[in-house]
Design an enzyme around this catalytic site. Structure first.
Site, PDB file in Angstrom:
ATOM      1  N   SER A  30       0.849  -1.187   0.000  1.00 53.01           N
ATOM      2  CA  SER A  30       0.000   0.000   0.000  1.00 53.01           C
ATOM      3  C   SER A  30       0.886   1.239   0.000  1.00 53.01           C
ATOM      4  O   SER A  30       2.057   1.172   0.409  1.00 53.01           O
ATOM      5  CB  SER A  30      -0.891   0.003   1.243  1.00 53.01           C
ATOM      6  OG  SER A  30      -1.504   1.259   1.441  1.00 53.01           O
TER       7      SER A  30
ATOM      8  N   TYR B 296      -1.453  -0.716  10.602  1.00 48.56           N
ATOM      9  CA  TYR B 296      -1.562  -1.057   9.188  1.00 48.56           C
ATOM     10  C   TYR B 296      -0.324  -0.559   8.442  1.00 48.56           C
ATOM     11  O   TYR B 296       0.293  -1.303   7.669  1.00 48.56           O
ATOM     12  CB  TYR B 296      -2.826  -0.431   8.603  1.00 48.56           C
ATOM     13  CG  TYR B 296      -3.020  -0.662   7.130  1.00 48.56           C
ATOM     14  CD1 TYR B 296      -3.407  -1.904   6.637  1.00 48.56           C
ATOM     15  CD2 TYR B 296      -2.850   0.382   6.210  1.00 48.56           C
ATOM     16  CE1 TYR B 296      -3.607  -2.107   5.270  1.00 48.56           C
ATOM     17  CE2 TYR B 296      -3.048   0.189   4.851  1.00 48.56           C
ATOM     18  CZ  TYR B 296      -3.422  -1.059   4.385  1.00 48.56           C
ATOM     19  OH  TYR B 296      -3.614  -1.262   3.044  1.00 48.56           O
TER      20      TYR B 296
END
Length: 263
Positions: free
Chosen positions: A140, A153
């Site tokens: 990501s 995350y």
């Protein structure tokens, strides 16, 4: 077709980028193994991609780390090998660090980082023995630029970068390629299942996510990166520019992130 007779194993294949990758690889001639926890959704994706013997549903709970080697053996047995492993499964986060239970941090790190490592370790030896194979890791933008409400995350995605950048160097002489993708906002339901501080689901679609790139376009970019043996690829919109801006103007990005709407 670029991936004719290649065997591709995709995790997180029941929705979003994973679902789009199933169809894209299958349309290009690959045999595809679909894995995720929800078997019914995997069967739906299989039928949507055309059904048939070239699509194999293999339910997999990546939080069961100890069960991964047996699942990898079953995947390899189905078609005789794995040519391309796609580490796509994961879970997002929507909570401030101060409000997040440590068990939630632990779960995110286990699913988004450790399980990817465990699955790679289970598949890698056969690739090395054959001097052939590709490991595609879907990270990501948060793997390069940390933002509020995504502390664990971002940590897991940063860990993926460190691990697989190092692994790429180790596997170069073995004939195994490692590609890491850093998507920006992709129009998938990832925010719906994102974890809040108490471990419950966020249950809302983020505005930026809704306005993001289609998963089909993202899948096309990822297939191109695998075919061209790229080390990295960056599908997404203008948010991807933050990666480049941070490289040269880190303090500017730091100031921007403080007030950026990140939901």
């Amino acid at each position: 077709m670029r991936f004719s007779d290649q065997v591709v194993w995709i995790t997180g294949a029941s929705s979003g980028i994973g679902e789009a990758l199933v169809k894209a690889f299958h349309d290009e001639g690959a045999k595809v193994i679909l894995s995720a926890r929800r078997q019914a959704e995997l069967e739906r994706v299989k039928q949507a991609a055309g059904g048939g013997d070239g699509l194999f549903v293999l339910p997999l709970d990546l939080e069961d780390i100890d069960g991964i080697p047996a699942k990898a053996a079953a995947a390899q047995e189905k078609y005789g090998r794995i040519d391309i492993l796609v580490n796509n499964a994961g879970i997002s986060q929507r909570s401030l660090a101060k409000d997040t239970d440590l068990k939630v941090d632990e779960r995110i790190m286990k699913l988004d980082w450790l399980s990817q490592v465990a699955l790679t370790k289970a598949v890698m030896p056969d690739m090395i023995a054959r001097h052939s194979g590709t490991i595609l890791v879907v990270s990501s933008v948060a793997g390069m630029v940390g933002t509020p409400f995504r502390t664990s995350y971002a940590a897991a995605k940063h860990a993926l970068r460190g691990y697989f950048d190092s692994l790429r160097a180790e596997l170069h002489r073995e004939g195994v390629h490692v590609c890491v993708a850093y998507p920006g906002y992709i129009n998938t339901p990832i925010t719906v299942s994102a974890l809040k501080g108490d471990g419950s689901e966020f249950q809302a679609m983020g505005e930026s996510q809704q306005a993001g790139m289609s998963p089909e376009k993202c899948a096309d970019i990822l297939l191109d990166a695998v075919y061209k043996k790229k080390d990295e690829t960056f599908p997404g919109g203008k948010e991807v520019l933050s990666i480049y801006i941070k490289r040269f103007f880190p303090s500017l990005v730091s100031r921007m992130i403080r007030n950026y709407k990140v939901t």
